[in-house]
Design an enzyme around this catalytic site. Structure first.
Site, short mmCIF file in Angstrom:
data_model
loop_
_atom_site.label_atom_id
_atom_site.label_comp_id
_atom_site.label_asym_id
_atom_site.label_seq_id
_atom_site.Cartn_x
_atom_site.Cartn_y
_atom_site.Cartn_z
N ARG A 1 -4.55 -5.66 8.23
CA ARG A 1 -3.61 -5.58 7.09
C ARG A 1 -2.18 -5.59 7.61
NH1 ARG A 1 -7.83 -2.02 5.17
NH2 ARG A 1 -6.77 -0.10 5.78
N LYS B 1 8.24 1.07 -7.17
CA LYS B 1 7.56 0.33 -8.24
C LYS B 1 6.49 1.19 -8.92
CE LYS B 1 3.84 -2.67 -8.36
NZ LYS B 1 3.02 -3.81 -7.94
N LYS C 1 10.36 -5.64 -14.36
CA LYS C 1 9.40 -6.61 -13.81
C LYS C 1 8.36 -6.94 -14.88
CE LYS C 1 6.08 -7.22 -10.04
NZ LYS C 1 5.87 -7.10 -8.61
#
Ligand code: 13P
Length: 336
Positions: A44, A134, A217
């Site tokens: 990752r 976020k 967003k």
């Protein structure tokens, strides 16, 4: 100009956009296994580090959203990941919600969790170098959905999150995502998205969030992925712009769309058309996950040693989206 407004503008100015690399370990595992790469912390990191150290970061990417695992990792060159991102001239950000869970009272819908203990986690992320955050609320469309309960409770959570983030001197990305899954029309998407966004701003204002220091967003206005009545890209752009003009207060500096299952090309082309029509003061840019990473991931999975080749593909996608964020993209440039 407030410090938060300045950061929001640095992230999105001059066509720059956001790389959403904040897939949870579960989602990243699906993405990696989809291209037959084992999902280990090392793999990752390797894929993500390859993107974060691309030259395209400097010109095209104003912010990178990280996941908790990644913000604490160290690159192969022994840089802390937030430092690597800052050294590329971009701002590190962090996903702080803990995921969407079944909404009690309306079990076919979801509510995003993560408010408990958030103030302490924000303090930690700020010290790790995060400049923005976020939180994603999700809404599905069908005859009865999204319900008033889901619209109200997700807006409330987004507003409480945003107030805490600004208190910690970071810019909150407010992400209410109306999903494209289903056979609904673009008109349904328009109506539901308008309702969802308006409620979010009602709550943000109630919670005294400084609207000049956030980034919205949203999804674009699309017909459902199973709908037989597809609309043209021009109509998508027109409806998206109209929806946002009518539901977003003018103080908001920037809007960065999610790609939400659109192909890389669709996401670029639609963003370009939105910007060609954009007669507002909002910056309209991108905060793409899949639409920035898909081709690069596919190539990388077969050529894990080929860092330059992977970066070339990522740089191209980032450049195309940055051109689109200025209404300067074309099919000819895409294929050059
Ligand atoms: P997609 O662009 O793949 O929809 O991801 C953006 C994102 O961050 C969703 O929360």
């Amino acid at each position: 100009m407030s410090e938060l407004n300045k950061i929001a503008l640095e992230i999105l100015n001059n066509g720059k956009g956001i790389l959403a690399a904040d897939e949870s370990t579960g989602t990243m595992t699906k993405r990696l296994e989809g291209v037959s790469v084992p999902s280990t912390p090392e793999n990752r990191l390797l894929f993500r580090e390859t993107l974060f150290s691309s030259l395209g970061m400097k010109e095209f990417i104003g912010g990178v959203i990280l996941y908790d695992e990644t913000i604490k990792q160290t690159s192969s060159k022994k840089n802390k990941i937030p430092e690597l991102i800052s050294s590329m001239g971009s701002h590190p950000g962090i996903k702080v919600d803990t995921g969407a869970k079944v909404l009690a009272g309306s079990p076919n819908e979801k509510i995003t969790e993560g408010l408990d203990g958030l103030r302490d986690r924000l303090r930690e992320y700020f010290h790790l170098g995060a400049k923005f955050t976020k939180w994603r609320g999700v809404y599905n469309i069908s005859k009865d959905y999204p319900s008033k309960l889901s619209i109200q409770s997700n807006a409330h959570a987004l507003a409480r999150y945003s107030a805490l983030v600004q208190e910690s001197n970071m810019v909150p990305i407010v992400e209410p995502e109306v999903l494209m899954d289903g056979d609904h029309s673009a008109k349904d998407c328009y109506q539901k998205t308008s309702e969802v966004i308006k409620k979010c701003f009602e709550e943000l204002i109630l919670h005294k969030v400084d609207l000049t220091g956030i980034i919205l967003k949203p999804n674009m206005i699309l017909s459902g992925n199973k709908s037989k009545n597809k609309i043209s890209n021009e109509e998508i752009a027109k409806l998206t712009l109209e929806c946002l003009k009518n539901s977003v207060p003018s103080e908001v500096p920037g809007i960065a769309f999610l790609s939400g299952g659109q192909s890389e090309l669709e996401a670029t082309e639609n963003l370009n058309l939105i910007n060609k029509l954009n007669d507002t003061n909002f910056i309209m840019s991108y905060s793409y996950g899949r639409a920035l990473q898909q081709s690069a991931l596919k190539f990388w999975s077969k050529n894990i040693q080929d860092i330059d080749g992977t970066q070339r593909i990522f740089n191209h996608r980032a450049k195309m989206n940055t051109l689109a964020a200025q209404g300067k993209w074309s099919k000819e440039i895409e294929n050059q």
